[in-house]
Write an enzyme that holds these catalytic residues in place. Sequence first.
Site, PDB file in Angstrom:
ATOM      1  N   GLU A  54       0.787   3.475   5.943  1.00 35.26           N
ATOM      2  CA  GLU A  54       0.720   4.352   4.765  1.00 35.26           C
ATOM      3  C   GLU A  54       1.683   3.892   3.675  1.00 35.26           C
ATOM      4  OE1 GLU A  54      -1.473   6.678   4.205  1.00 35.26           O
ATOM      5  OE2 GLU A  54      -2.383   6.307   6.164  1.00 35.26           O
ATOM      6  N   HIS A  96      -0.106   1.503   1.452  1.00 31.21           N
ATOM      7  CA  HIS A  96      -0.941   2.188   0.459  1.00 31.21           C
ATOM      8  C   HIS A  96      -0.084   2.743  -0.682  1.00 31.21           C
ATOM      9  CE1 HIS A  96      -4.495   1.778   2.849  1.00 31.21           C
ATOM     10  NE2 HIS A  96      -4.141   2.648   3.778  1.00 31.21           N
TER      11      HIS A  96
END
Length: 356
Positions: free
Chosen positions: A22, A25
């Site tokens: 994550e 991202h």
Amino acid sequence: MHTVLTVILFILMLSIIIVIHEWGHYIAAKSFGVYVYEFSIGMGPAIWKKKKGETQYSIRALPLGGFTAMAGEVDGDEAYPDVKVPDERRLINIAWWKKVIILLAGVFMNFLLGWIIFSLVLLSYGSFRMSAKPVVESVNAGSPAAEAGFEAGDRIVKIVKEDGTSIEPESFLEMQSFITDGSQLTVTVDRDNEEVTLTVTPQYSKENEAYLIGISGAAGELVDVNLANCWYYGGYEMIFMFRMLASAIGALVHGTGMQNLSGPVGVYQATSTMASYGVASYLFFVAEISVNVGVFNLLPLPVLDGGQVIITLAEAIVRHRLSTKVRMALILISWGLLILLMLAVTWQDVSRLITG
């Protein structure tokens, strides 16, 4: 290993791998000006949160995973309906190539984590045994390979299954992993610089819990590892792992190799086993799972990064965006497929525990 410690190591491993994913991202989204509502470590209700700039950073009660909520994602927009975001800062409105980079940034971070850990663990070992070449060292008497005419010194060039799937193995283990059922194999070998074609049918071995043809390979080359070359050998190990996973996924697509998959139960058991061997073995396992997660997220399912990349590229080519209704339908269908797969591998893992 003590159950509590295994649980802690299992949760720690999954949390690191998913948070790193994550984080990829998040960094890519921020770099391209996409509005990020929240970056969270953990899931469930927030136990700590702090807003810095436009983004809320939080730690949540369930220490499994995390998420990056971006403007332009359905989940992100639904969770923050009162936040007004300029259209040009929404994920769905940026250039397609920027969106692809954001989508693949998580996978990149998983591979990067795996490469770094592989490299440092090999450095700590001081040596590394390369994967054995796909060369036959010996043939078991009375085995399918012996009956098919295999000889010591044969180099496996290509293997073709009855369903048409094939492999040109770069290692002995890669060749073994490709043989997942009892279907007949057409094997091309290099024998004294001449190609010879052999036909063999693997037999199931209860002792090894695998289909075998009855050949063995030599040990791979043992090389010294230092700070200068550990990065090369770490990359070598990561690429080898990638090829093995790709081969396993290919077999699954063709309806075989289900026995090679593991779900959370299997990964938990493996965590306990690897941790019992020491810190280096546990870290090596973390690297393997990180690469697994990266490869898994490349699958062309709309609920995963790979599927979203395909949709993005298709939209860029036809210059037409999928409707939200169609996109959600595709995501729900892919979620259903993933849940069915997860239930199947979990049942398989539990069955293995019961039967020993």
